[in-house]
Design a protein around this motif. Structure first.
Motif, short mmCIF file in Angstrom:
data_model
loop_
_atom_site.label_atom_id
_atom_site.label_comp_id
_atom_site.label_asym_id
_atom_site.label_seq_id
_atom_site.Cartn_x
_atom_site.Cartn_y
_atom_site.Cartn_z
N LEU A 6 0.84 -1.20 0.00
CA LEU A 6 0.00 0.00 0.00
C LEU A 6 0.87 1.25 0.00
O LEU A 6 0.60 2.21 -0.71
CB LEU A 6 -0.93 0.00 1.21
CG LEU A 6 -1.82 1.22 1.38
CD1 LEU A 6 -2.74 1.38 0.18
CD2 LEU A 6 -2.63 1.10 2.65
N ASP A 7 1.95 1.23 0.78
CA ASP A 7 2.79 2.41 0.83
C ASP A 7 3.56 2.63 -0.46
O ASP A 7 3.78 3.77 -0.86
CB ASP A 7 3.77 2.34 2.01
CG ASP A 7 4.40 3.69 2.26
OD1 ASP A 7 3.64 4.68 2.41
OD2 ASP A 7 5.63 3.78 2.25
N THR A 8 3.96 1.57 -1.14
CA THR A 8 4.63 1.72 -2.43
C THR A 8 3.70 2.40 -3.42
O THR A 8 4.09 3.32 -4.14
CB THR A 8 5.07 0.36 -2.99
OG1 THR A 8 5.91 -0.28 -2.03
CG2 THR A 8 5.79 0.49 -4.30
N ILE A 9 2.48 1.94 -3.46
CA ILE A 9 1.48 2.53 -4.36
C ILE A 9 1.24 3.99 -3.97
O ILE A 9 1.20 4.87 -4.82
CB ILE A 9 0.17 1.72 -4.32
CG1 ILE A 9 0.43 0.32 -4.90
CG2 ILE A 9 -0.94 2.43 -5.08
CD1 ILE A 9 -0.68 -0.66 -4.64
N ALA A 10 1.11 4.25 -2.66
CA ALA A 10 0.88 5.62 -2.20
C ALA A 10 2.04 6.52 -2.58
O ALA A 10 1.84 7.66 -2.99
CB ALA A 10 0.65 5.63 -0.69
N PHE A 48 7.63 16.30 5.37
CA PHE A 48 7.48 14.85 5.37
C PHE A 48 8.38 14.16 4.34
O PHE A 48 8.19 12.99 4.03
CB PHE A 48 6.01 14.49 5.10
CG PHE A 48 5.08 15.08 6.11
CD1 PHE A 48 4.96 14.54 7.38
CD2 PHE A 48 4.34 16.21 5.81
CE1 PHE A 48 4.12 15.10 8.32
CE2 PHE A 48 3.48 16.78 6.74
CZ PHE A 48 3.38 16.22 8.00
N ALA A 49 9.37 14.87 3.82
CA ALA A 49 10.24 14.33 2.77
C ALA A 49 10.96 13.07 3.21
O ALA A 49 11.18 12.17 2.41
CB ALA A 49 11.23 15.39 2.32
N HIS A 54 4.41 6.93 3.20
CA HIS A 54 3.84 8.07 2.49
C HIS A 54 2.32 8.04 2.40
O HIS A 54 1.71 8.99 1.91
CB HIS A 54 4.42 8.17 1.08
CG HIS A 54 5.87 8.48 1.08
ND1 HIS A 54 6.79 7.68 0.47
CD2 HIS A 54 6.55 9.50 1.64
CE1 HIS A 54 7.98 8.20 0.65
NE2 HIS A 54 7.87 9.29 1.36
N ALA A 55 1.71 6.99 2.86
CA ALA A 55 0.26 6.84 2.70
C ALA A 55 -0.52 7.97 3.35
O ALA A 55 -1.58 8.35 2.85
CB ALA A 55 -0.19 5.49 3.26
N LEU A 60 -1.94 14.63 6.09
CA LEU A 60 -1.20 15.49 7.01
C LEU A 60 -0.90 16.85 6.39
O LEU A 60 -0.99 17.88 7.05
CB LEU A 60 0.09 14.80 7.45
CG LEU A 60 -0.12 13.50 8.23
CD1 LEU A 60 1.21 12.78 8.43
CD2 LEU A 60 -0.80 13.77 9.56
N VAL A 61 -0.55 16.84 5.11
CA VAL A 61 -0.28 18.09 4.40
C VAL A 61 -1.55 18.94 4.35
O VAL A 61 -1.52 20.14 4.65
CB VAL A 61 0.27 17.83 2.98
CG1 VAL A 61 0.22 19.07 2.11
CG2 VAL A 61 1.70 17.28 3.06
#
Length: 78
Positions: A6-10, A48-49, A54-55, A60-61
């Protein structure tokens, strides 16, 4: 075979997701033009770099930008 999480896709879709955040902010804040919305989103994105996950970055932004837009004039976020 590469397994996508999921995080890779995000992470791969982060730019698209942040474009959507910019559009939503511009819809909700009539005085916010495209360059200003982009600058605000990019400013928060840099916080958040180094994030490993990254999901949740778009959420958050968006929250941080909305908080900064709601602050009374003269009061700055740290």
């Amino acid at each position: 075979m590469t397994t996508q999480t999921l995080d890779t896709i995000a992470s791969e879709q982060l730019d698209l997701q942040l474009d959507i955040v910019e559009d939503r902010l511009r819809q909700d804040y009539a005085d916010l033009d495209r360059p200003s919305a982009h600058a605000l989103v990019e400013r928060e994105r840099t916080r958040f770099a180094a994030a490993r996950i990254h999901a949740f970055v778009p959420i958050l932004v968006e929250r941080a930008v909305r908080e900064s837009l709601e602050e009374p004039p003269g009061r700055h976020r740290r």
